[in-house]
Design a protein around this motif. Sequence first.
Motif, PDB file in Angstrom:
ATOM      1  N   VAL A 245      36.182  35.982  35.769  1.00 54.68           N
ATOM      2  CA  VAL A 245      37.235  36.713  36.328  1.00 54.68           C
ATOM      3  C   VAL A 245      36.598  38.058  36.416  1.00 54.68           C
ATOM      4  O   VAL A 245      37.235  39.016  37.155  1.00 54.68           O
ATOM      5  CB  VAL A 245      38.343  36.999  35.338  1.00 54.68           C
ATOM      6  CG1 VAL A 245      39.043  35.575  35.139  1.00 54.68           C
ATOM      7  CG2 VAL A 245      37.915  37.551  33.931  1.00 54.68           C
ATOM      8  N   SER A 246      35.400  38.202  36.167  1.00 55.84           N
ATOM      9  CA  SER A 246      34.853  39.775  36.241  1.00 55.84           C
ATOM     10  C   SER A 246      34.596  40.107  37.636  1.00 55.84           C
ATOM     11  O   SER A 246      34.547  41.375  37.935  1.00 55.84           O
ATOM     12  CB  SER A 246      33.296  39.983  35.622  1.00 55.84           C
ATOM     13  OG  SER A 246      32.558  38.911  36.137  1.00 55.84           O
ATOM     14  N   SER A 247      34.447  39.133  38.453  1.00 57.56           N
ATOM     15  CA  SER A 247      34.278  39.566  40.114  1.00 57.56           C
ATOM     16  C   SER A 247      35.606  40.082  40.602  1.00 57.56           C
ATOM     17  O   SER A 247      35.963  40.693  41.728  1.00 57.56           O
ATOM     18  CB  SER A 247      33.719  38.414  40.666  1.00 57.56           C
ATOM     19  OG  SER A 247      34.776  37.392  40.779  1.00 57.56           O
ATOM     20  N   SER A 248      36.718  39.673  39.993  1.00 56.35           N
ATOM     21  CA  SER A 248      37.977  40.108  40.480  1.00 56.35           C
ATOM     22  C   SER A 248      38.917  41.154  39.897  1.00 56.35           C
ATOM     23  O   SER A 248      39.628  41.773  39.939  1.00 56.35           O
ATOM     24  CB  SER A 248      39.064  38.816  40.537  1.00 56.35           C
ATOM     25  OG  SER A 248      38.404  37.525  41.280  1.00 56.35           O
ATOM     26  N   TYR A 249      38.148  41.411  38.584  1.00 54.13           N
ATOM     27  CA  TYR A 249      38.990  42.527  37.722  1.00 54.13           C
ATOM     28  C   TYR A 249      37.967  43.412  37.099  1.00 54.13           C
ATOM     29  O   TYR A 249      36.816  43.032  36.921  1.00 54.13           O
ATOM     30  CB  TYR A 249      39.693  41.835  36.568  1.00 54.13           C
ATOM     31  CG  TYR A 249      40.749  40.814  36.954  1.00 54.13           C
ATOM     32  CD1 TYR A 249      42.022  41.339  37.322  1.00 54.13           C
ATOM     33  CD2 TYR A 249      40.430  39.540  37.038  1.00 54.13           C
ATOM     34  CE1 TYR A 249      43.115  40.570  37.696  1.00 54.13           C
ATOM     35  CE2 TYR A 249      41.687  38.831  37.683  1.00 54.13           C
ATOM     36  CZ  TYR A 249      42.562  39.137  37.743  1.00 54.13           C
ATOM     37  OH  TYR A 249      43.708  38.364  38.354  1.00 54.13           O
ATOM     38  N   GLU A 250      38.206  44.461  36.592  1.00 52.35           N
ATOM     39  CA  GLU A 250      37.391  45.657  36.204  1.00 52.35           C
ATOM     40  C   GLU A 250      37.622  45.489  34.761  1.00 52.35           C
ATOM     41  O   GLU A 250      38.451  45.898  34.061  1.00 52.35           O
ATOM     42  CB  GLU A 250      37.623  46.991  36.550  1.00 52.35           C
ATOM     43  CG  GLU A 250      37.455  47.377  37.918  1.00 52.35           C
ATOM     44  CD  GLU A 250      37.614  48.734  38.405  1.00 52.35           C
ATOM     45  OE1 GLU A 250      37.956  49.447  37.650  1.00 52.35           O
ATOM     46  OE2 GLU A 250      37.522  48.941  39.712  1.00 52.35           O
ATOM     47  N   ILE A 251      36.738  44.846  34.018  1.00 54.07           N
ATOM     48  CA  ILE A 251      36.980  44.813  32.598  1.00 54.07           C
ATOM     49  C   ILE A 251      36.129  45.634  31.705  1.00 54.07           C
ATOM     50  O   ILE A 251      34.931  46.073  31.847  1.00 54.07           O
ATOM     51  CB  ILE A 251      36.249  43.138  32.223  1.00 54.07           C
ATOM     52  CG1 ILE A 251      36.847  42.246  32.954  1.00 54.07           C
ATOM     53  CG2 ILE A 251      36.424  42.805  30.723  1.00 54.07           C
ATOM     54  CD1 ILE A 251      36.515  40.694  32.875  1.00 54.07           C
TER      55      ILE A 251
END
Length: 267
Positions: A245-251
């Motif tokens: 999911v890191s490509s779609s969200y700023e974690i």
Amino acid sequence: MLFQQELINRVTKNCNKDLYIVSAMMYGSFTTGEGDIYSDVEFYIFIKDSFFKEFDSNEWISNLCATDLIYFNEYGTQVAIFGNLIRGEFHFLPQSRMNVIKEFKPTGVFPNAEKMFIYDSTNQLYALLDYLSGEGPDRKTNENVNSSFNGFVNYWIFGVNVLKRGEYARSLEILSHVQKQVLQAIRIKDDSVEHWLNSTKNLESDLKKSSYESYKSITANLEQTNLAKAYYNALVLMEKLYFNVSSSYEIDVSRKLLAKMYTHINE
């Protein structure tokens, strides 16, 4: 006819003839088409303000059918255990608090007003129920993703630390919080967020088979080795989800922190 449906019919009948009651609605599985022989039944029932203090909710529930137990749970909900061990949840509130229905909107997806409607003498209930209809809240947000990952780190470190101390029972309890954070991340990855708040509901049918098998790997009993394995597997799984999911969200959680967590559990 299922007992629950008979009970809903009795609630409807009793609301219509009770002069103290002005409105009533139901929620839960039997409004969404998911109800079965094991499902609870859940109601909000509104009482005329002037009669609310004298209204005997225990007696009202008891008059529906035989009960083995009626009590208020930790959330203030009145719970009834009926004679066949079906659960009912009842919220009795004064008429002046009917607008509380609007506060349900952020909690999920609701069916149309007709499916939730029980009784109304105020001409207010349908408008309130219509307000709930439509699409539910967007669960696939940066805020929710970070809530899942940040919560995971917090509970995981807490659980591993008490496990190292030898508090296995406490560590097992904390593991349930770790599992919830992992499940919410899985649900975002699998695009299965309808049961976001109650993350284990319908898990067997909601998740992809591979995701369900991954979840099984983070369950445990009170044995120290099983607990340690579950916590380790949870970290491995959450790291995989991080990359998913890191490509779609700023974690907020960094890879450096995840690496520290591996070192911590292996010490």
